[in-house]
Enzyme design. Sequence first.
Site, short mmCIF file in Angstrom:
data_model
loop_
_atom_site.label_atom_id
_atom_site.label_comp_id
_atom_site.label_asym_id
_atom_site.label_seq_id
_atom_site.Cartn_x
_atom_site.Cartn_y
_atom_site.Cartn_z
N LYS A 90 14.54 -37.54 -45.06
CA LYS A 90 14.71 -37.34 -46.50
C LYS A 90 14.18 -35.97 -46.87
O LYS A 90 13.04 -35.63 -46.53
CB LYS A 90 13.94 -38.43 -47.26
CG LYS A 90 14.14 -38.38 -48.76
CD LYS A 90 15.31 -39.25 -49.15
CE LYS A 90 15.80 -38.97 -50.56
NZ LYS A 90 16.59 -37.74 -50.70
N GLN A 111 7.65 -31.78 -45.41
CA GLN A 111 8.26 -32.99 -45.97
C GLN A 111 7.78 -34.25 -45.24
O GLN A 111 7.69 -35.32 -45.85
CB GLN A 111 9.78 -32.87 -45.87
CG GLN A 111 10.54 -33.76 -46.83
CD GLN A 111 10.60 -33.20 -48.24
OE1 GLN A 111 10.80 -32.01 -48.43
NE2 GLN A 111 10.43 -34.06 -49.23
N LYS A 114 4.48 -35.06 -47.00
CA LYS A 114 4.75 -35.36 -48.41
C LYS A 114 5.36 -36.75 -48.54
O LYS A 114 4.94 -37.57 -49.36
CB LYS A 114 5.70 -34.31 -48.99
CG LYS A 114 6.01 -34.51 -50.46
CD LYS A 114 7.14 -33.62 -50.93
CE LYS A 114 6.84 -32.15 -50.80
NZ LYS A 114 7.88 -31.30 -51.41
N LYS A 126 14.98 -31.43 -43.90
CA LYS A 126 15.31 -30.41 -44.89
C LYS A 126 16.57 -29.69 -44.44
O LYS A 126 16.88 -29.66 -43.25
CB LYS A 126 14.16 -29.40 -45.03
CG LYS A 126 14.15 -28.65 -46.34
CD LYS A 126 13.62 -29.50 -47.48
CE LYS A 126 13.59 -28.73 -48.79
NZ LYS A 126 12.97 -29.49 -49.87
N GLY A 165 18.69 -32.54 -53.77
CA GLY A 165 18.74 -31.19 -54.31
C GLY A 165 17.48 -30.41 -53.97
O GLY A 165 16.48 -30.93 -53.50
N ASP A 166 17.54 -29.11 -54.21
CA ASP A 166 16.42 -28.21 -54.03
C ASP A 166 16.80 -26.94 -54.79
O ASP A 166 17.73 -26.97 -55.61
CB ASP A 166 16.15 -27.92 -52.54
CG ASP A 166 14.79 -27.28 -52.29
OD1 ASP A 166 13.78 -28.00 -52.30
OD2 ASP A 166 14.72 -26.04 -52.08
N ASN A 240 13.93 -26.48 -62.69
CA ASN A 240 13.71 -27.89 -62.99
C ASN A 240 12.23 -28.27 -63.04
O ASN A 240 11.77 -28.90 -63.99
CB ASN A 240 14.40 -28.69 -61.87
CG ASN A 240 14.83 -30.04 -62.33
OD1 ASN A 240 15.27 -30.20 -63.46
ND2 ASN A 240 14.69 -31.02 -61.48
#
Length: 444
Positions: A90, A111, A114, A126, A165-166, A240
């Site tokens: 993810k 990630q 996290k 990623k 998204g990123d 964002n």
Amino acid sequence: MSYVDEVYSMVVEKNPAQPEFHQAVKEVLESLRVVIEANEEAYRKDALLERLVTPERQLLFRVPWVDDKGQVQVNNGFRVQFNSAIGPYKGGLRLHPSVNLGIIKFLGFEQIFKNSLTGLPIGGGKGGSDFDPKGKSDREVMAFCQSFITELYKYIGADTDVPAGDIGTGAREIGYMFGQYKRIRGLYEGVLTGKGLSYGGSLARTEATGYGLLYLVEEMLKCNGKDIAGKTVAISGAGNVAIYATQKAQQLGAKVVTCSDSTGWIYDPEGIDVALLKEVKEVKRARLTEYAAARKSAEYHEGKGVWSVKCDIALPCATQNELNLEDAKILVANGCFAVAEGANMPTTMEATEYLQKNGILFCPGKASNAGGVATSALEMSQNSERLSWTFEEVDSKLKGIMVNIFHNLDEAAKKYGMEGNYVAGANIAGFLKVAEAMTAQGIV
């Protein structure tokens, strides 16, 4: 040479010209040293660290697409599936000219920890491309996204790898990618998160990273005898994360006085006008000069300078390594007492160490910006159940997750004799869960 040092040397040797990846690995391994040395024999025998720092799979591919003039363009596509010990991969897809394999690996490695910290069953990954959506028409963005997914679809799925998204990848890009995946696979499944609300997206996903950042900051301050209400906050970025961090900070009674983009920054002593910022950035997709032109109290400055403004709390929400040692010195001199990362690794190692040595409450991005991926995992849950939760339900779950993250990292730091070192606490808490799962699953 210790096991930690051996593995770090191996990473540098085997991954040349990837400084961001080296930085991420060094930061994590250094703070894990106390844990690793206590279990060195077992970890070394199982090559646990070597497996941890080596992605399970790295995908590199070309992405050809046709621009509005009929010219064929070619970009590089990446997906690094780093670790699936606790769940399907993810992590977001970054679309930006700076994207290369080293940056994707740094992001994918971060990630892992996290995602572990969220307490949800998601592994680390990623991806992205050096494609720049800025200045492209909707049709050009669609052409790129369809070509990108035409290659990537073979390697992703609701129970395999769920991108999101990123930077550069918003609701428009996710929509085009989801449509192409569905068309090729003939499957309507939760393969991407950050989807539109009409086709499986989650309420509060847009706000999640920024809101989550403030929920953690609020808890961190509370546990250190401080209150966010009435405080002055400096925020970098105008995407964002920055927008919704600003909104939530002001809802909690703080005053946010800065924001920035790639060309300059705003100082607004009366407090950032969130509605105007949204209009400029989300609707017009314009530069911050338009914010300054529309608001008398705002000053626009070219280049970099957000951290020169006197503040109580600093929240870097733009990009990696944006807050350096000089910035850290200015923040300390100006009386700042808390820094929490809204972006991925926005503070350099030297700056982080300086802030910690000077008694600043410092929370790393793998903890403080985990709200986005946590809510992505909640979107996966809703997709699996074929249900939609209310905004309040999702927001409540998000707040609970962020508060738990802070307490888990705080307890891990205390347990290993590093009270107040939230970087070490976050890395240790994230690592222990992943290490236990990797050990249980054998040499894979």
